[in-house]
Design a protein around this motif. Structure first.
Motif, PDB file in Angstrom:
ATOM      1  N   UNK A   1       0.741  -1.251   0.162  1.00  0.00           N
ATOM      2  CA  UNK A   1       0.077   0.018   0.008  1.00  0.00           C
ATOM      3  C   UNK A   1       0.852   1.475  -0.165  1.00  0.00           C
ATOM      4  N   UNK A   2       2.005   1.255   0.520  1.00  0.00           N
ATOM      5  CA  UNK A   2       2.985   2.462   0.565  1.00  0.00           C
ATOM      6  C   UNK A   2       3.551   2.598  -0.793  1.00  0.00           C
ATOM      7  N   UNK A   3       3.808   1.464  -1.360  1.00  0.00           N
ATOM      8  CA  UNK A   3       4.341   1.596  -2.877  1.00  0.00           C
ATOM      9  C   UNK A   3       3.345   2.219  -3.642  1.00  0.00           C
ATOM     10  N   UNK A   4       1.957   1.847  -3.409  1.00  0.00           N
ATOM     11  CA  UNK A   4       0.660   2.284  -4.462  1.00  0.00           C
ATOM     12  C   UNK A   4       0.701   3.788  -3.993  1.00  0.00           C
ATOM     13  N   UNK A   5       0.454   4.428  -2.633  1.00  0.00           N
ATOM     14  CA  UNK A   5       0.628   5.646  -2.632  1.00  0.00           C
ATOM     15  C   UNK A   5       1.599   6.687  -3.048  1.00  0.00           C
ATOM     16  N   UNK A   6       3.086   6.073  -3.099  1.00  0.00           N
ATOM     17  CA  UNK A   6       3.896   6.923  -3.671  1.00  0.00           C
ATOM     18  C   UNK A   6       3.758   7.013  -4.930  1.00  0.00           C
ATOM     19  N   UNK A   7       3.287   5.966  -5.710  1.00  0.00           N
ATOM     20  CA  UNK A   7       3.222   6.285  -6.969  1.00  0.00           C
ATOM     21  C   UNK A   7       2.045   7.299  -7.382  1.00  0.00           C
ATOM     22  N   UNK A   8       1.121   7.261  -6.652  1.00  0.00           N
ATOM     23  CA  UNK A   8      -0.081   8.162  -7.071  1.00  0.00           C
ATOM     24  C   UNK A   8       0.511   9.459  -6.776  1.00  0.00           C
ATOM     25  N   UNK A   9       1.184   9.706  -5.572  1.00  0.00           N
ATOM     26  CA  UNK A   9       1.538  10.954  -5.016  1.00  0.00           C
ATOM     27  C   UNK A   9       2.337  11.698  -6.283  1.00  0.00           C
ATOM     28  N   UNK A  10       3.330  10.768  -6.687  1.00  0.00           N
ATOM     29  CA  UNK A  10       4.118  11.413  -7.745  1.00  0.00           C
ATOM     30  C   UNK A  10       3.598  11.242  -9.108  1.00  0.00           C
TER      31      UNK A  10
END
Length: 402
Positions: free
Chosen positions: A332-341
């Protein structure tokens, strides 16, 4: 209309139903945002048993069994590269400990995972593989990933350089013969490296290039021999250079290769993510955690294989050497990072689904990673802030994450 391969823009209007719902045995989930192939927006999915049987954008054709409201529904995450988490490791030879690592990452949305093992003696490696065999046979993990011991000394990273060795055909064939090895990372410049790539590919496992100083031409030769994955691109490999392109350029340049990218914001700068996506597109980029035992745990001292690791501020490094020792990230942290960037939230959601689910699932050849009829019902329900609220695996709702 399908998403743009880089931006991920997709239509979100109208109502689409892939198959009419005809049975009360179908459980219908509706949410404000559902990310489907080519579409995202308010939508629904229908689940019967372990499978998705229908999907649509817009209102479902009948009353939803569960109205999830202001949530984001995406496929379960698929991680090709995980060493452990939640205080548990895959390398110890303890099946119960390995099962705890699986459960930890599953609670964070990773419904499909490989169990990655680090460089070790032949005996320790055999013991670790044997301990994981039951979990593979039961479908709890999708297979074992051998990251080493056939790696380059100069790019060993968080592997014990004293245990690195050239691939021995007998050792390799014995491990492949267990039937549970799904991927093998090796450096093609080791003596017998190209033959090892052929053996791995010939067994039906994925041959991956990583922890390597090999030049562009040799990596191209490894791809021709059957290599189909680039292990944590840029990390532990010779860098890009304008006169010697190196392994990253060879891996990015071949449409047959899936490249791993650790999208925790530490291993690779997000500016390079855009370069990778522009070159390969989300359909060839698999976000991986490279998580180790300390994922989800407090800062402190841990072990990666036989090596001591210190975690400070969530960053794992080898004691003494200072090399990055995997990550403490979760799916989930990887997913959030991708969306944030990403350029915007909509394109970010589509891009993140491709990188964390559909691309790694396709790389493994598994019927997961996409919310469409016929796929296994592995589903993650996220909050508007993209925190995990619910996880479904094989159509069953799992206990809430701790």
């Amino acid at each position: 209309m399908t998403p743009d391969p880089v931006s991920g823009d997709c239509p979100s209007s109208g109502t689409r139903h892939s198959r009419p719902l005809v049975s009360s045995d179908v459980a219908v989930l509706a949410a404000d945002t559902v990310v489907l192939p080519g579409s995202c927006g308010p939508g629904w999915i229908g689940i019967a048993g372990e499978r998705i049987v229908a999907t649509g954008i817009g209102r479902p054709p009948r009353h939803a069994d569960r109205e999830l409201g202001a949530t984001v529904v995406v496929p379960g995450f698929v991680d090709l590269h995980v060493h452990g988490g939640g205080g548990a490791a895959y390398m110890t030879g303890d099946p119960e400990e390995a099962a705890r690592a699986v459960a930890f990452h599953r609670a964070h949305g990773t419904t499909t995972t490989l169990a990655s093992l680090v460089t070790a003696t032949p005996r320790t490696l055999r013991r670790a593989v044997a301990a994981l065999a039951g979990l593979v046979q039961d479908g709890e993990i999708a297979g074992v990933h051998l990251e080493g011991p056939w790696l380059a000394e100069g790019r060993c990273g968080a592997h014990d350089p004293a245990l690195l060795r050239d691939p021995d055909p007998a050792e390799l064939d014995a491990l492949l013969g267990t039937g549970v090895i799904r991927m093998v990372t090796l450096a093609p410049e080791r003596e017998g490296g190209l033959d090892a790539v052929r053996r791995v590919a010939g067994s039906g496992a994925l041959a991956a290039v990583g922890h390597t100083d090999a030049g562009y031409a040799l990596v191209r030769a490894a791809i021709e021999a059957g290599a189909r994955v680039g292990t944590h691109l840029f990390n532990a490999m010779a860098p890009l250079h304008h006169r010697e392109p190196g392994p990253a350029a060879a891996l990015l340049g071949d449409p047959r290769v899936t490249v791993e990218l650790v999208t925790d914001g530490l291993h690779v700068h997000p500016a390079l993510w855009e370069l990778v996506l522009a070159s390969a597109g989300p359909s060839r980029v698999a976000a991986v955690s490279d998580a180790m035992v300390a994922a989800g745990m407090p800062d402190g001292r841990y072990r990666l294989g036989e090596l001591d690791v210190r975690v400070d501020g969530g960053v794992a490094r080898l004691t003494g050497r200072g090399s990055i020792a995997g990550s403490t990230a979760t799916g989930d942290a990887l997913f959030r990072r991708i969306v944030e960037n990403a350029p915007d939230r909509t394109s970010g959601l589509v891009r993140a689904v491709a990188m964390t689910a559909s691309t790694p699932a396709a790389t493994l050849g598994l019927p997961v990673g996409v919310l469409e009829p016929g796929r296994r019902a592995d589903v993650v329900v996220l909050s508007p802030e993209l925190e995990v609220r619910e996880v479904y695996r094989r159509g069953a709702r799992l206990a809430p994450p701790a």
